[in-house]
Motif scaffolding. Structure first.
Motif, PDB file in Angstrom:
ATOM      1  N   VAL A 197      -5.824  -9.035  12.395  1.00 21.63           N
ATOM      2  CA  VAL A 197      -5.456  -7.701  11.927  1.00 21.63           C
ATOM      3  C   VAL A 197      -5.615  -7.609  10.413  1.00 21.63           C
ATOM      4  CG1 VAL A 197      -3.585  -6.018  11.764  1.00 21.63           C
ATOM      5  CG2 VAL A 197      -3.860  -7.373  13.844  1.00 21.63           C
ATOM      6  N   ILE A 198      -6.253  -6.557   9.954  1.00 26.67           N
ATOM      7  CA  ILE A 198      -6.395  -6.301   8.522  1.00 26.67           C
ATOM      8  C   ILE A 198      -5.045  -5.841   7.972  1.00 26.67           C
ATOM      9  CG2 ILE A 198      -7.502  -4.799   6.811  1.00 26.67           C
ATOM     10  CD1 ILE A 198      -9.956  -4.734   8.646  1.00 26.67           C
ATOM     11  N   PRO A 199      -4.557  -6.423   6.891  1.00 26.27           N
ATOM     12  CA  PRO A 199      -3.266  -6.008   6.324  1.00 26.27           C
ATOM     13  C   PRO A 199      -3.313  -4.578   5.776  1.00 26.27           C
ATOM     14  CG  PRO A 199      -3.918  -8.175   5.499  1.00 26.27           C
ATOM     15  CD  PRO A 199      -5.114  -7.597   6.181  1.00 26.27           C
ATOM     16  N   GLU A 200      -2.144  -3.920   5.761  1.00 24.53           N
ATOM     17  CA  GLU A 200      -2.052  -2.574   5.185  1.00 24.53           C
ATOM     18  C   GLU A 200      -2.531  -2.557   3.739  1.00 24.53           C
ATOM     19  OE1 GLU A 200       1.894  -1.081   5.541  1.00 24.53           O
ATOM     20  OE2 GLU A 200       1.765  -0.771   7.714  1.00 24.53           O
ATOM     21  N   ASN A 201      -2.344  -3.679   3.057  1.00 27.89           N
ATOM     22  CA  ASN A 201      -2.757  -3.777   1.660  1.00 27.89           C
ATOM     23  C   ASN A 201      -4.254  -3.557   1.476  1.00 27.89           C
ATOM     24  OD1 ASN A 201      -1.866  -4.237  -1.011  1.00 27.89           O
ATOM     25  ND2 ASN A 201      -2.721  -6.300  -0.980  1.00 27.89           N
ATOM     26  N   ASN A 202      -5.033  -3.849   2.532  1.00 25.83           N
ATOM     27  CA  ASN A 202      -6.489  -3.692   2.477  1.00 25.83           C
ATOM     28  C   ASN A 202      -6.967  -2.434   3.191  1.00 25.83           C
ATOM     29  OD1 ASN A 202      -6.228  -7.085   3.095  1.00 25.83           O
ATOM     30  ND2 ASN A 202      -7.023  -6.351   1.145  1.00 25.83           N
ATOM     31  N   ALA A 203      -6.023  -1.596   3.632  1.00 24.91           N
ATOM     32  CA  ALA A 203      -6.357  -0.390   4.391  1.00 24.91           C
ATOM     33  C   ALA A 203      -6.196   0.858   3.534  1.00 24.91           C
ATOM     34  CB  ALA A 203      -5.475  -0.294   5.627  1.00 24.91           C
ATOM     35  N   HIS A 243       2.701  10.647  10.412  1.00 24.32           N
ATOM     36  CA  HIS A 243       1.680   9.890  11.161  1.00 24.32           C
ATOM     37  C   HIS A 243       0.939   8.895  10.270  1.00 24.32           C
ATOM     38  CE1 HIS A 243       2.290  12.261  14.762  1.00 24.32           C
ATOM     39  NE2 HIS A 243       2.016  13.368  14.106  1.00 24.32           N
ATOM     40  N   VAL A 244       0.451   9.372   9.104  1.00 23.53           N
ATOM     41  CA  VAL A 244      -0.348   8.519   8.223  1.00 23.53           C
ATOM     42  C   VAL A 244       0.118   8.688   6.775  1.00 23.53           C
ATOM     43  CG1 VAL A 244      -2.671   7.943   7.407  1.00 23.53           C
ATOM     44  CG2 VAL A 244      -2.348   8.764   9.748  1.00 23.53           C
ATOM     45  N   ALA A 245       0.212   7.575   6.055  1.00 21.36           N
ATOM     46  CA  ALA A 245       0.468   7.593   4.610  1.00 21.36           C
ATOM     47  C   ALA A 245      -0.586   6.719   3.941  1.00 21.36           C
ATOM     48  CB  ALA A 245       1.867   7.068   4.304  1.00 21.36           C
ATOM     49  N   LEU A 246      -0.781   6.934   2.659  1.00 16.99           N
ATOM     50  CA  LEU A 246      -1.767   6.147   1.925  1.00 16.99           C
ATOM     51  C   LEU A 246      -1.301   4.698   1.783  1.00 16.99           C
ATOM     52  CD1 LEU A 246      -2.753   8.681  -0.879  1.00 16.99           C
ATOM     53  CD2 LEU A 246      -3.827   8.313   1.349  1.00 16.99           C
ATOM     54  N   ALA A 247      -2.252   3.776   1.880  1.00 15.66           N
ATOM     55  CA  ALA A 247      -1.950   2.339   1.826  1.00 15.66           C
ATOM     56  C   ALA A 247      -2.570   1.719   0.571  1.00 15.66           C
ATOM     57  CB  ALA A 247      -2.436   1.651   3.097  1.00 15.66           C
TER      58      ALA A 247
END
Length: 210
Positions: free
Chosen positions: A13-19, A28-32
């Motif tokens: 899984v790609i970390p949120e830090n790289n998303a 639903h979605v926030a900036l990472a």
């Protein structure tokens, strides 16, 4: 060639830090974090004069009808298409790694500048350029890396393939505002070797909980 990343394991899984986006319970979605991942390669063939990096998500819905629509889910069997997240060319022949966050560290509304980048490299347009084209707050030219942000209601976990290509030319024959398709075309006949790793990502809470 061999390729690995300290940011995530192959097929991990790609970390949120790289998303680009992360799950948000209300919106639903926030900036990472949107940091480009670390990449390192070895076993480079003789005669290599430069490298190219591409990141492609081939699981993007081919139709937008159900995308991010409340009460609906993008079906897993919907035909899919390619979405380029990173287009980087003219990496010097003696380079063997890219540090995490060196090309992208956070989200730039309307896109990062380009094509000129670090150490004589050039970055092409990624497909957020077309994705945000009709968005008054986000439209612009998105050069370089912008990470995963799949539909929050997609039944399919998306796969992001990072590939490093070793080329027999020092500078790829693309100019101006080039994109992934033009890079793929220009590389034909010049690829000495290539290596890939795959990361996965979803913003669907139902899949995230599995």
């Amino acid at each position: 060639m061999k390729l690995h990343s300290q940011s995530f394991p192959d097929h991990g899984v790609i970390p949120e830090n790289n998303a680009f986006g992360r799950i948000d319970p209300q919106a639903h979605v926030a900036l990472a974090g949107n940091r480009n991942p670390h990449l390192a390669w070895s076993d480079v063939p003789e005669g290599t004069r430069s490298f190219v990096v591409l990141c492609v998500d081939s699981d993007v819905p081919s139709r937008p009808d159900d995308v991010n629509q409340p009460g609906r889910e993008v079906p897993a069997d919907l035909p899919r298409t390619d979405f380029h997240h990173w287009v980087l060319v003219d990496i010097a022949a003696d380079v063997r790694h890219i540090e995490e966050g060196s090309y992208s560290d956070g989200i730039t509304p309307r896109g990062k500048a380009g094509p000129l980048a670090l150490d004589g490299t050039r970055q092409g347009l990624n497909d957020f350029t077309s994705w945000f084209a009709s968005d008054r707050d986000m439209n612009g030219d998105y050069f370089g890396y912008d990470g995963p942000c799949p539909p929050w209601n997609d039944a399919l976990v998306h796969r992001y393939v990072f590939t490093v290509y070793a080329l027999d030319v020092a500078e790829l024959a693309v100019t101006g505002r080039f994109d992934g398709a033009r890079v793929r075309e220009a590389m034909q006949g010049h690829i000495l070797a290539q290596a890939s790793i795959t990361g996965t990502y979803t913003l669907n809470p139902r899949l995230h909980a599995l």
